[in-house]
Enzyme design. Structure first.
Site, PDB file in Angstrom:
ATOM      1  N   CYS B 321      28.971  59.664  43.501  1.00  6.35           N
ATOM      2  CA  CYS B 321      29.728  58.517  42.893  1.00  6.35           C
ATOM      3  C   CYS B 321      30.763  57.951  44.125  1.00  6.35           C
ATOM      4  CB  CYS B 321      30.884  58.878  41.897  1.00  6.35           C
ATOM      5  SG  CYS B 321      32.068  57.875  41.352  1.00  6.35           S
ATOM      6  N   TRP B 324      28.234  56.125  46.373  1.00  2.00           N
ATOM      7  CA  TRP B 324      27.801  54.909  45.830  1.00  2.00           C
ATOM      8  C   TRP B 324      28.542  53.768  46.078  1.00  2.00           C
ATOM      9  CZ3 TRP B 324      29.777  51.463  42.426  1.00  2.00           C
ATOM     10  CH2 TRP B 324      29.266  50.477  41.970  1.00  2.00           C
ATOM     11  N   HIS B 325      29.876  54.080  46.345  1.00  5.48           N
ATOM     12  CA  HIS B 325      30.836  53.125  46.669  1.00  5.48           C
ATOM     13  C   HIS B 325      30.716  52.644  47.930  1.00  5.48           C
ATOM     14  CE1 HIS B 325      32.793  54.465  42.855  1.00  5.48           C
ATOM     15  NE2 HIS B 325      33.187  53.273  42.626  1.00  5.48           N
ATOM     16  N   GLY B 326      30.509  53.650  48.760  1.00  5.58           N
ATOM     17  CA  GLY B 326      30.639  52.880  50.512  1.00  5.58           C
ATOM     18  C   GLY B 326      30.046  54.306  51.138  1.00  5.58           C
ATOM     19  N   PHE B 476      30.762  46.755  47.262  1.00  3.87           N
ATOM     20  CA  PHE B 476      29.755  48.004  46.953  1.00  3.87           C
ATOM     21  C   PHE B 476      28.482  47.702  46.897  1.00  3.87           C
ATOM     22  CE2 PHE B 476      34.196  49.532  45.522  1.00  3.87           C
ATOM     23  CZ  PHE B 476      34.633  49.772  46.723  1.00  3.87           C
TER      24      PHE B 476
END
Lengths: 395, 476
Positions: B321, B324-326, B476
């Site tokens: 998670c 996934w954002h960065g 993102f």
């Protein structure tokens, strides 16, 4: 559709199809009577609109209230304009208030560097030039100055002094404030014909400006914001320290433009000292307005200005505005090209170009706020020099 | 193109008018797809091929999976789809991260690997539409949905512009049934769409951007120039800003979709009312957390195995998670931090549940308040990781937030408008949470609603910062 049920009076014929298995007993019967559909009469437009409005009550009321709010904002437009004047429009309106003897036009070097009060009363051909105005439009181009003169001088002045500098003629510059505040539909048509290479740009910005001005809320949004800032500051002192500085300056400028002679220098330029900044190690290396310098297109409007002056009997003087030595050193080829253009115009048209060098005027870095803008001391010196020069020429 | 930009306010009415003027299904969806691709290409025209390629691969894979005779072929086509989506995502998003770390590692051992002099521009919304594509092919593989026959339908499902750039991540099972016939837009949808769109704009322009400009930006950029009280307020303001920014985008997406007759899933359920970390993740970015639950956590075994395996699964899911954002170590740590918190909360919950005294205490309002405060503090501390400009700066902020510095509540460095904006956000949260709990929706009379929207528009036009900031989640 209306449906009613009633007890059966007679048994239905056996031919009625049954959906149940054959051996299932019939326990009871009902008769369903279906009333005929009412004939739909054509519905009028008003009724349809009313129905639509009734169905979409929230959205319709939102649109209605928004229009009412917009009109209400428009009623208070002087309040908002006082808190955030449209600089170009206010100067043009100020200039047009009365017939002028002497008008100065140009960009920020003119708005910061010429105080008409110091020049008013000078004699020209035996008559004094009493009513003077500085139509200095910060960030403008020659095309904008032509439109400013056109609308700011309904009565052509006796003398028009255009304080010109290199950045005015830079064709890489397109400043949207001109189409927004200075131009009419007729001006747009003229621009498209005269400068077809920027027709798309000017049409887009002109259209955007008209759309923006259609809504009072959008048009006066900054004025409302400044008014809100001032009100908040009165109730909660210290609540908006940065915004209140801007609001104060804008109110001061608004008052100066409403009643004055167009000289309303920006606070920062007024007290700035380029020599002090240099000594402190702050030395700008470029002026964005001179990037990608090329000439030719804005120049067409200089010729239009000359035509306008000829037609109205106005004497046009061009002054090559003095800038810092550093600016000329950073952009030598740009200033060479600019001065070449001035010389060409001077040769081809009946106008006079005054070369106001720093030395002849008596300006040093101490009289500038930055690379190009004079401070208040510089403005005093330059305005006095201007008065003397006009007096000499007018004898 | 982004919401809250001038171009969008020309684009949206044009598309709406065209869409509603057309009668035939194919024409309507054709216009909507063209508009969605234009929306995508507006910001990164050079990357239009990315979304088109993903769409073609997933569409074909879906059909092949359904028609395949053997399990092996089905798995093969699923693999093609997942590999294509993750491959593109990895190539664009993680290559620089991997390269930089390889360089650091190589330099540690004296290997001659040079620092990067190149940059990869991220295609807009790639993290969202690749996950959407994967969920589609997996659902077809699991026989939960039928493969879409029409390429137009599938392409529109992936590219539908309101949710294209920053979610929510829509599942095929939620969206495709709505597409069977072009949905008729009801008066209710029009009004609710207006509501969501204006609320989203207010959250973004009046709350998030103002907080950032007034306070959060300057404090996080140079924490050493501010005192601990300012740090604490900045952490709270940052938590509020990121919520308003992201949920504002989601609200605008939901509102826009309603005007076309489509319903998108809710992405936020008042997350800062959560009384535990697991409660928080049931309220924050729901479309991502449920995606990770259904397509990563459950396939890993979920909570069916041993306790240790469950905690490991939780940590893996939350690290995913974060990443996934960065693609940064800060995001990795953010994921790890949340995974650990989730595991700790699970341990705590398991240990206390069933003990009568503990259950009695945990059911009191006082405990709910303590749990809420603890959860908010833990969440706010985690959010420092994703805003800090450096680890040192993050350390200073965390030190102040967690009270290791002198505990003062106020300082003159905090603009007076910051608490005002935070009170507005808190009030919105409380009222929204209460309405959610009692099950009441928009029941305010139409004139009051309309007047409130006009006030909001006046405030938006006059008070929003002049320079529009881009949405945080677009990165993102």
């Amino acid at each position: 559709m209306n449906t009613t049920t009633a007890p059966p009076k007679t048994a239905p014929p056996e031919t009625v199809p049954r959906f149940l298995p054959a051996d299932t007993p019939v326990l009871g019967r009902v008769t369903v009577v279906i009333a005929p559909q009412p004939v739909e009469l054509p519905v009028g437009l008003v009724r349809r609109l009313w129905r639509f409005a009734d169905r979409n009550r929230t959205v319709v009321l939102f649109a209605l209230f928004l229009v009412i709010a917009d009109v209400a904002v428009g009623w208070f437009s002087p309040v908002w304009a006082r808190h955030s004047p449209d600089d170009y429009a206010a100067r043009v309106a100020g200039c047009a208030r009365e017939p002028r003897d002497l008008v100065f036009v140009g960009g920020s070097p003119v708005s910061e560097g010429i105080d008409p009060d110091k020049i008013a009363g000078v004699s020209w051909a035996g008559k004094t030039l009493d009513s003077t105005y500085a139509l200095g439009l910060s960030g403008g181009t020659t095309s904008d100055f032509y439109h400013a003169v056109l609308h700011g001088c309904p009565t052509p002045p006796r003398i028009l002094v255009y304080g010109i500098t290199a950045s005015d003629l830079n064709d890489s510059r397109h400043e949207p404030h001109g189409p927004y505040s200075l131009m009419t539909w007729g001006d747009l048509g003229r621009w498209v014909r005269l400068r077809p290479e920027s027709a798309e740009w000017v049409t887009r910005h002109f259209a955007l400006s008209r759309v923006g001005q259609a809504s009072n809320l959008f048009r006066y949004r900054h004025g409302i914001r400044m008014w809100a800032t001032t009100s908040a500051e009165q109730q909660l002192p210290g609540s908006c320290p940065e915004a209140i500085r801007e609001a104060d300056e804008l109110r001061e400028r608004s008052a100066a433009l409403e009643n004055g002679n167009g000289y309303a220098p920006a606070r920062g330029y007024s007290v700035g000292r380029y020599d002090v900044a240099k000594a402190a190690g702050v030395q700008p290396t470029e002026l964005p307005y001179l990037r990608k310098f090329r000439t030719g297109s804005h120049l067409k409007y200089l010729h239009k200005l000359i035509d306008w002056c000829e037609a109205g009997g106005t004497k046009l003087l061009l002054i090559d505005m003095p800038v810092t030595a550093d600016l000329e050193a950073i952009y030598p080829s740009e200033f060479t090209e600019f001065r070449l253009r001035l010389a060409e115009v001077e040769q081809s048209r009946p106008i006079r170009v005054i070369r106001a060098t720093r030395e002849s005027v008596g300006l040093t870095d101490a009289h500038y706020a930055d690379l190009i803008h004079m401070n208040r001391d510089g403005a005093v010196i330059f305005s006095r020099w201007m008065r003397e020069t006009l007096a000499k020429m007018g004898r | 193109m982004i919401f809250a930009s001038k171009a969008f306010y020309l684009f949206l009415p044009t598309v709406l008018v065209l869409y509603h003027l057309l009668r035939r299904r194919q024409h309507k969806y054709g216009v909507l797809l063209a508009a969605s691709w234009l929306f995508y290409a507006w910001l990164s025209p050079q990357y239009l091929w990315v979304i088109v390629l993903c769409t073609v691969i997933d569409y074909a894979a879906g059909l092949r999976i359904e028609r395949a005779g053997s399990e092996r072929t089905r798995k093969g086509w699923l693999g093609v789809s997942v590999a294509a989506n993750l491959g593109l995502l990895f190539a664009f998003k993680y290559t620089t991260f991997v390269y930089d770390n390889a360089v650091s590692l190589a330099q540690l051992f004296g290997a001659p690997l040079h620092d990067r002099t190149w940059e990869i521009l991220l295609p807009i919304g790639i993290s969202f539409h690749t996950f959407q594509g994967i969920s589609y092919t997996v659902d077809v593989y699991r026989r939960q949905i039928q493969a879409v026959r029409s390429f137009l339908d599938y392409a529109l499902f992936v590219s539908f512009f309101p949710q294209l750039a920053a979610g929510p991540i829509v599942r095929a099972v939620e969206f495709l049934p709505q597409m069977a016939t072009p949905p008729r837009v009801t008066a209710r949808q029009v009004a609710d769409g207006l509501h969501f769109f204006i609320i989203g704009l207010v959250k973004k322009l009046l709350l998030a951007d103002q907080l950032d400009q007034l306070f959060v930006g300057p404090v996080f950029a140079d924490p050493a120039a501010f005192d601990p009280a300012a740090h604490r307020w900045a952490c709270v303001a940052w938590a509020a800003q990121i919520y308003c920014d992201f949920s504002g985008y989601s609200d605008m997406a939901i509102g826009c979709a309603k005007w076309f007759g489509f319903e998108l899933p809710r992405n936020f359920l008042f997350p800062y009312l959560a009384t535990s970390i697991s409660d928080f993740w049931r309220r924050w970015h729901l479309s991502l957390s449920t995606w990770l639950r259904d397509y990563v956590y459950f396939p890993l075994g979920g909570s069916r195995g041993s306790a240790a395996r469950t905690y490991a699964n939780l940590i893996v899911v939350f690290i995913m998670c974060g990443l996934w954002h960065g693609a940064t170590w800060a995001w990795f740590v953010y994921g790890l931090y949340n995974g650990l918190l989730m595991s700790l909360h699970r341990i705590w919950d398991r240990a206390l549940t069933g003990i009568p005294v503990a259950d009695a205490i945990r059911s009191t309002r006082a405990w709910a308040l303590v749990a809420w405060a603890g959860t908010f503090l833990a969440v706010a501390a985690g959010l420092i990781l994703i805003r800090m400009p450096s680890w040192e700066a993050g350390g200073i902020m965390a030190h102040s937030l967690l009270g290791f510095d002198l505990l003062t509540g106020w300082s003159r460095m905090i603009p007076v408008w910051v608490p005002v904006l935070l009170v507005v956000i808190a009030a919105g949260h409380l009222v929204g949470g209460w309405r959610e709990r009692v099950g009441r929706t928009f029941d305010v009379p139409a004139p009051i609603r309309a007047a409130a929207y006009v006030v909001a528009v006046v405030l938006l036009v006059t008070l929003s910062p002049g320079i529009g900031k881009t949405f945080i989640y677009l990165a993102f």
